[in-house]
Scaffold this motif. Structure first.
Motif, PDB file in Angstrom:
ATOM      1  N   ALA A 104     -13.110  23.912  12.430  1.00 45.57           N
ATOM      2  CA  ALA A 104     -14.333  23.672  13.202  1.00 45.57           C
ATOM      3  C   ALA A 104     -15.337  22.805  12.460  1.00 45.57           C
ATOM      4  N   TYR A 193     -18.718  32.650   9.420  1.00 43.55           N
ATOM      5  CA  TYR A 193     -19.232  31.456  10.096  1.00 43.55           C
ATOM      6  C   TYR A 193     -20.400  31.804  11.013  1.00 43.55           C
ATOM      7  N   GLU A 195     -22.607  29.715  14.417  1.00 47.73           N
ATOM      8  CA  GLU A 195     -22.573  28.576  15.340  1.00 47.73           C
ATOM      9  C   GLU A 195     -23.972  28.198  15.788  1.00 47.73           C
ATOM     10  N   THR A 393     -22.799  19.621  15.094  1.00 44.20           N
ATOM     11  CA  THR A 393     -22.436  20.741  15.973  1.00 44.20           C
ATOM     12  C   THR A 393     -23.173  22.027  15.621  1.00 44.20           C
ATOM     13  N   TYR A 395     -22.264  23.988  13.131  1.00 43.31           N
ATOM     14  CA  TYR A 395     -21.292  24.979  12.646  1.00 43.31           C
ATOM     15  C   TYR A 395     -21.435  25.121  11.138  1.00 43.31           C
ATOM     16  N   SER A 397     -20.064  27.388   7.727  1.00 46.11           N
ATOM     17  CA  SER A 397     -18.865  28.153   7.376  1.00 46.11           C
ATOM     18  C   SER A 397     -18.750  28.328   5.867  1.00 46.11           C
TER      19      SER A 397
END
Length: 431
Positions: A104, A193, A195, A393, A395, A397
């Motif tokens: 991702a 993670y 988002e 995005t 994201y 992680s």
């Protein structure tokens, strides 16, 4: 570099730490930026050089089939400082392996750039090297740059990709593989993670580095992709013809008092499971170095060394060898890649089982971040204790893992993963 200038810190009335922070903030205007620091932590063969490199150009372009061959050809054609990384999934070009798990973040498997300008920090001076005659202007811009604000963020919803019960079940599967003779050690990792996160990567990196200073700390910006790295582990260093690898296997928490800390380090030093893990990986690294080092030159310079970092104490061994005259630096990198401490042994079967058991593509995690110098020396860490962030995005992680042997107790391995995640969670304001 066409232009180089040495500036004494005394002449600019700016401390080294303040200058570094200003330079890192200034570097954010570039599409490509890399920073390396040892945090002045004493370490065998030292940590990273203190460098900040920038470019607004294109990163070096790569084909798909033979990256290591391309790397050698490009380095031979144009020796220069290169900054970047080798992603874990280049394993597929070292051996006949595949990667099919979800990714991702989106970092490419390999990334390097040649800086337009870089800064080399020493104790009392700064060396600026540039392709253009703009050193004085760049220095003035750096000194005029405000230092980054402290990191702050709204509470994030950090999620765990593998739940505790699934983690424990997979550790038991690894123990079954070990009992069946498939492997005798395997490094099993899991992802945390979040988002749709909006944050400023540089203040977060500075926060992480302040909470978890390590000898192989680094920051990488590639457009909207960021690596925030607090790695304590060296993958491979080349000094002249000498290769040095320093695998970590063995982890314990720091004590609340010097006495407790010493007791815990002694506990780690005499833990039979941790000693066995470390010994297995030392043997694996020795075998990896044999691919490019001269017969009779490989030696274990230190076995089971105990080193204290801010969050944990680690067991570290140092292995070295002399590169054979007919071998290139890419022979050395390819022969040892990826770091055995992040795979297990036997290495190929361990990597096959990692792909089966894990659900996240490792990508940059457990790869190697570092730099190649014009004289063909290099230094690369192992990308662990690191955040990856895709600003486009949102994201965010990070991954943590531990080495599983037949003697592993699944619940204790799970707790070790949480211990390794502690520094990152603190940096994010979650502990």
């Amino acid at each position: 570099m066409a232009y180089t200038k040495t500036i004494l810190l005394a002449d600019i009335s700016c401390s080294l730490s303040l200058l570094r922070r200003k330079a890192l903030a200034w570097a954010q205007q570039f599409r490509l930026a890399a920073s390396y620091t040892s945090n002045d932590i004493p370490y065998p063969y030292h940590g990273f050089d203190d460098l900040i490199a920038v470019s607004n150009g294109q990163p070096i372009q790569w084909g798909q089939e033979n990256v290591f061959g391309e790397l050698q050809d490009k380095l031979k054609a144009k020796p220069a400082l290169w900054c970047g990384y080798l992603g874990y999934d280049l394993k597929n070009q070292v051996e006949k392996l595949i990667s099919h798990n979800a990714d991702a973040i989106g970092f490419p498997d390999i990334f390097f750039f040649e800086p337009e300008l870089y800064l080399h920090f020493n104790k009392n001076s700064l060396i600026i090297s540039s392709k253009a005659d703009n050193i004085q202007v760049s220095l003035q811009q750096i000194l005029a740059t405000p230092i980054p604000e402290d990191f702050s963020i709204s509470p994030i919803q950090l999620q765990q990709r593998v739940q505790k019960e699934d983690y424990i079940r997979n550790v038991e599967r690894v123990r079954d593989y070990i009992r069946d003779g498939e492997v005798y050690e395997l490094n099993y990792c899991m992802e945390f993670y979040a988002e749709e996160v909006k944050l400023s990567p540089l203040p977060l990196y500075l926060q992480l580095n302040a909470l978890s200073p390590t000898p192989f700390s680094g920051f990488l910006k590639y457009d909207d992709l960021y690596l925030l790295c607090a790695s304590p582990e060296r993958f491979l260093k080349k000094e002249g013809n000498k290769l040095i690898s320093q695998p970590i296997k063995g982890t314990i928490r720091r004590g609340a008092t010097p006495k407790e800390d010493q007791q815990l380090q002694q506990q780690l030093r005499h833990d039979e499971k941790e000693l066995a893990e470390n010994m297995m990986i030392v043997d694996l690294v020795r075998n990896d170095l044999r691919r490019s080092c001269a017969t009779g030159t490989i030696q274990v310079e230190e076995m089971f060394g105990i080193y204290g970092f801010r969050q944990v104490s680690q067991m570290i061994s140092t292995i070295s060898g002399e590169l054979r005259p007919e071998c290139t630096i890419t022979d050395a990198l390819k022969g040892a890649f990826p770091m055995g401490s992040m795979t297990g042994a036997p290495k190929i079967r361990a990597m096959e089982l990692i792909e089966e058991l894990e659900v996240t593509k490792r990508g940059l995690y457990s790869g190697a971040f570092g730099y190649l110098k014009p004289d063909q020396d290099f230094d690369f860490n192992v990308v662990i204790r690191s955040l990856q962030y895709n600003a486009l995005t949102g994201y965010l992680s990070f991954m943590v893992g531990s080495a599983i042997t037949y003697d592993s107790i699944p619940e204790q391995e799970y707790e070790e993963c949480l211990l390794k995640a502690q520094g990152i969670r603190k940096a994010l304001g979650l502990e």
